[in-house]
Write a protein that holds these residues in place. Structure first.
Motif, PDB file in Angstrom:
ATOM      1  N   ASN A 133       0.839  -1.199   0.000  1.00 27.79           N
ATOM      2  CA  ASN A 133       0.000   0.000   0.000  1.00 27.79           C
ATOM      3  C   ASN A 133       0.871   1.244   0.000  1.00 27.79           C
ATOM      4  N   GLY A 134       0.248   2.383  -0.282  1.00 25.79           N
ATOM      5  CA  GLY A 134       0.964   3.645  -0.232  1.00 25.79           C
ATOM      6  C   GLY A 134       0.053   4.755   0.230  1.00 25.79           C
ATOM      7  N   VAL A 135       0.575   5.613   1.067  1.00 28.67           N
ATOM      8  CA  VAL A 135      -0.141   6.790   1.555  1.00 28.67           C
ATOM      9  C   VAL A 135       0.671   8.005   1.122  1.00 28.67           C
ATOM     10  N   GLU A 136       0.036   8.914   0.407  1.00 32.75           N
ATOM     11  CA  GLU A 136       0.720  10.123  -0.030  1.00 32.75           C
ATOM     12  C   GLU A 136       1.005  11.022   1.158  1.00 32.75           C
ATOM     13  N   CYS A 137       2.144  11.710   1.113  1.00 27.50           N
ATOM     14  CA  CYS A 137       2.512  12.638   2.174  1.00 27.50           C
ATOM     15  C   CYS A 137       3.375  13.746   1.582  1.00 27.50           C
ATOM     16  N   THR A 138       3.665  14.746   2.393  1.00 22.70           N
ATOM     17  CA  THR A 138       4.566  15.828   2.008  1.00 22.70           C
ATOM     18  C   THR A 138       5.678  15.894   3.031  1.00 22.70           C
ATOM     19  N   VAL A 139       6.911  15.844   2.567  1.00 22.97           N
ATOM     20  CA  VAL A 139       8.071  15.960   3.449  1.00 22.97           C
ATOM     21  C   VAL A 139       8.290  17.449   3.708  1.00 22.97           C
ATOM     22  N   ARG A 140       8.257  17.851   4.978  1.00 25.79           N
ATOM     23  CA  ARG A 140       8.399  19.260   5.351  1.00 25.79           C
ATOM     24  C   ARG A 140       9.821  19.608   5.782  1.00 25.79           C
ATOM     25  N   ASN A 141      10.513  18.661   6.408  1.00 24.25           N
ATOM     26  CA  ASN A 141      11.927  18.855   6.694  1.00 24.25           C
ATOM     27  C   ASN A 141      12.610  17.502   6.712  1.00 24.25           C
ATOM     28  N   LEU A 142      13.923  17.530   6.528  1.00 22.21           N
ATOM     29  CA  LEU A 142      14.657  16.293   6.273  1.00 22.21           C
ATOM     30  C   LEU A 142      16.076  16.421   6.810  1.00 22.21           C
ATOM     31  N   SER A 143      16.586  15.332   7.399  1.00 20.52           N
ATOM     32  CA  SER A 143      17.986  15.251   7.809  1.00 20.52           C
ATOM     33  C   SER A 143      18.478  13.847   7.496  1.00 20.52           C
ATOM     34  N   SER A 144      19.714  13.574   7.844  1.00 19.45           N
ATOM     35  CA  SER A 144      20.233  12.221   7.619  1.00 19.45           C
ATOM     36  C   SER A 144      19.621  11.222   8.596  1.00 19.45           C
ATOM     37  N   ASN A 145      19.012  11.702   9.695  1.00 24.78           N
ATOM     38  CA  ASN A 145      18.437  10.815  10.707  1.00 24.78           C
ATOM     39  C   ASN A 145      16.919  10.694  10.676  1.00 24.78           C
ATOM     40  N   GLY A 146      16.222  11.644  10.026  1.00 19.58           N
ATOM     41  CA  GLY A 146      14.771  11.598  10.057  1.00 19.58           C
ATOM     42  C   GLY A 146      14.128  12.709   9.271  1.00 19.58           C
TER      43      GLY A 146
END
Length: 82
Positions: free
Chosen positions: A26-39
């Motif tokens: 399955n897949g749920v659409e989302c929007t990535v708001r911030n990103l790092s190497s850990n999360g």
């Protein structure tokens, strides 16, 4: 003014990217708001549908990481990469 104390071990960078939370075919659409190497922080329509472990897929960047939620709010979840 009150100083904000950053608790993350690695700073996150603001982004605005479409992504998919993929699990069990399955897949749920989302929007990535911030990103790092850990999360990352993800905006979702309903965090209740998010499983305890999943793959985060950002197709535009050919980015795939296994992760798990570490916090939840109304329509945003914070995830840590495994």
């Amino acid at each position: 003014m009150t100083a904000v104390i950053e608790k993350r071990s690695v700073p996150r960078h603001r982004v605005l990217k479409g992504a998919t939370i993929a699990f069990d075919g399955n897949g749920v659409e989302c929007t990535v708001r911030n990103l790092s190497s850990n999360g990352a922080a993800l905006d979702v329509a309903s965090p209740i549908r998010v499983p305890p472990s999943f793959m985060l897929v950002i197709e535009a960047d050919q980015f795939i990481r296994r992760c798990h939620p570490v916090w939840r709010s109304d329509k945003r979840i914070g995830v840590a990469f495994d």
